[in-house]
Design a protein around this motif. Structure first.
Motif, PDB file in Angstrom:
ATOM      1  N   LEU A 145     -55.556  11.943  98.367  1.00 33.95           N
ATOM      2  CA  LEU A 145     -56.404  10.762  98.231  1.00 33.95           C
ATOM      3  C   LEU A 145     -57.207  10.819  96.931  1.00 33.95           C
ATOM      4  O   LEU A 145     -57.345   9.805  96.229  1.00 33.95           O
ATOM      5  CB  LEU A 145     -57.349  10.656  99.428  1.00 33.95           C
ATOM      6  N   ALA A 146     -57.703  12.005  96.599  1.00 35.36           N
ATOM      7  CA  ALA A 146     -58.523  12.146  95.392  1.00 35.36           C
ATOM      8  C   ALA A 146     -57.730  11.872  94.116  1.00 35.36           C
ATOM      9  O   ALA A 146     -58.299  11.464  93.103  1.00 35.36           O
ATOM     10  CB  ALA A 146     -59.125  13.556  95.341  1.00 35.36           C
ATOM     11  N   VAL A 147     -56.418  12.072  94.166  1.00 36.07           N
ATOM     12  CA  VAL A 147     -55.611  11.897  92.962  1.00 36.07           C
ATOM     13  C   VAL A 147     -55.321  10.431  92.664  1.00 36.07           C
ATOM     14  O   VAL A 147     -54.899  10.094  91.547  1.00 36.07           O
ATOM     15  CB  VAL A 147     -54.285  12.683  93.099  1.00 36.07           C
ATOM     16  N   LEU A 148     -55.578   9.540  93.624  1.00 38.99           N
ATOM     17  CA  LEU A 148     -55.248   8.128  93.423  1.00 38.99           C
ATOM     18  C   LEU A 148     -55.944   7.527  92.194  1.00 38.99           C
ATOM     19  O   LEU A 148     -55.277   6.875  91.374  1.00 38.99           O
ATOM     20  CB  LEU A 148     -55.583   7.327  94.685  1.00 38.99           C
ATOM     21  N   PRO A 149     -57.268   7.695  92.015  1.00 31.35           N
ATOM     22  CA  PRO A 149     -57.888   7.143  90.788  1.00 31.35           C
ATOM     23  C   PRO A 149     -57.299   7.729  89.512  1.00 31.35           C
ATOM     24  O   PRO A 149     -57.140   7.008  88.519  1.00 31.35           O
ATOM     25  CB  PRO A 149     -59.370   7.501  90.947  1.00 31.35           C
ATOM     26  N   ALA A 150     -56.971   9.025  89.528  1.00 37.14           N
ATOM     27  CA  ALA A 150     -56.382   9.650  88.341  1.00 37.14           C
ATOM     28  C   ALA A 150     -55.013   9.054  88.042  1.00 37.14           C
ATOM     29  O   ALA A 150     -54.661   8.818  86.884  1.00 37.14           O
ATOM     30  CB  ALA A 150     -56.277  11.161  88.544  1.00 37.14           C
ATOM     31  N   LEU A 151     -54.221   8.814  89.088  1.00 41.57           N
ATOM     32  CA  LEU A 151     -52.908   8.184  88.897  1.00 41.57           C
ATOM     33  C   LEU A 151     -53.060   6.777  88.359  1.00 41.57           C
ATOM     34  O   LEU A 151     -52.293   6.344  87.483  1.00 41.57           O
ATOM     35  CB  LEU A 151     -52.141   8.154  90.228  1.00 41.57           C
ATOM     36  N   LEU A 152     -54.050   6.051  88.864  1.00 37.56           N
ATOM     37  CA  LEU A 152     -54.275   4.683  88.418  1.00 37.56           C
ATOM     38  C   LEU A 152     -54.654   4.639  86.939  1.00 37.56           C
ATOM     39  O   LEU A 152     -54.069   3.880  86.150  1.00 37.56           O
ATOM     40  CB  LEU A 152     -55.374   4.034  89.267  1.00 37.56           C
ATOM     41  N   ILE A 153     -55.601   5.476  86.548  1.00 34.10           N
ATOM     42  CA  ILE A 153     -56.068   5.465  85.163  1.00 34.10           C
ATOM     43  C   ILE A 153     -54.969   5.933  84.213  1.00 34.10           C
ATOM     44  O   ILE A 153     -54.725   5.328  83.159  1.00 34.10           O
ATOM     45  CB  ILE A 153     -57.325   6.343  85.027  1.00 34.10           C
TER      46      ILE A 153
END
Length: 264
Positions: A145-153
């Motif tokens: 779940l925490a990696v989702l913003p990193a994947l988005l950016i």
């Protein structure tokens, strides 16, 4: 604002429908990282010993190390593939029709970028699920779940790079060469397959080039997020690179100054 949201929804839906009708694209996006994970990693495991480096708290297998890099590979290749569709749309005339909509060109390109990034993230999570089936996973399930913003950016950055490149390419036939000229240097001159300290042992100059590569920082942002850690320097690099690439894309698709006008 309603018109902006309608345009965003329509373009994202168009990207999703195109993706659903190109299932081989989904399979190809998984084959590349899986070959690296299951085949190349077996050969590199002994040659590339890894020390304890952040964000890891203990020694890790080489397969564990390259998972963030392979996630970045999916984002990179899909960003380029999406920009290829832009070149095709421009040759067929549908891109010109889209850009004549009474909305800022930057918003239309951003909507296209959002659609391609959403598809990339879906492909990354499918790959992470396959890796989990082979018992290759982060320390905590919250990492997914925490990696989702990193994947988005990171996906937005690489997609914006693809948009910028597509604005400079006039013919579909020329795109493959440009893709190879961009994709492979970005991928191999990064921390996706080996840590930067390992690169510095053989060539400090190559290590510095890798450190300046925006893809490196996208991979590190993903790597730290998977282990519930934050890497501020990587975030700054990725955001700055996204702004630069998006600015180049908007300039390139500006009929007053970009190459789109010459094409017409």
């Amino acid at each position: 604002m309603n018109a902006y949201l309608i345009a965003l929804s329509a373009i994202v839906k168009r990207e999703a429908l195109r993706f659903l009708h190109q299932r081989e694209r989904f399979i190809a996006a998984l084959v590349r990282p899986l070959v690296w994970l299951l085949v190349f990693a077996a050969g590199f495991r002994a040659a590339l010993g890894l020390s304890i480096i952040p964000p890891y708290q203990t020694y890790i297998t080489y397969e564990t190390y390259i998972i963030p890099g392979l996630c970045g590979m999916i984002l990179l290749f899909n960003g380029m593939q999406s920009s290829l569709s832009l070149v095709y749309d421009r040759e067929m005339g549908s891109m010109r029709l889209l850009l004549t909509a009474p909305l800022p060109r930057g918003w239309l390109l951003f909507a296209k970028l959002c659609g391609s990034t959403a598809i990339s993230i879906l492909q990354v999570y499918t790959f992470l699920a396959v890796a989990w089936a082979f018992d290759i996973m982060p320390d905590s399930p919250w990492g997914y779940l925490a990696v989702l913003p990193a994947l988005l950016i990171s996906g937005l950055m690489l997609g914006a790079l693809g948009l910028a490149l597509s604005s400079l390419i006039r013919q579909l036939e020329n795109f493959a060469g440009v893709m190879n000229f961009v994709i492979f240097p970005m991928f191999f001159l990064s921390s996706a397959l080996y840590p930067l300290w390992k690169m510095a042992e053989s060539s400090p100059l190559l290590r510095d080039i890798c450190a300046l590569n925006p893809f490196t920082h996208g991979v590190e942002l993903i790597r730290f997020a998977l282990y519930l850690k934050f890497e501020p320097i990587a975030l700054i690099w990725v955001l700055a690179s996204t702004a630069v690439f998006m600015g180049l894309a908007i300039w390139g698709y500006d009929p007053a100054r970009g190459l789109t006008r010459r094409k017409g």
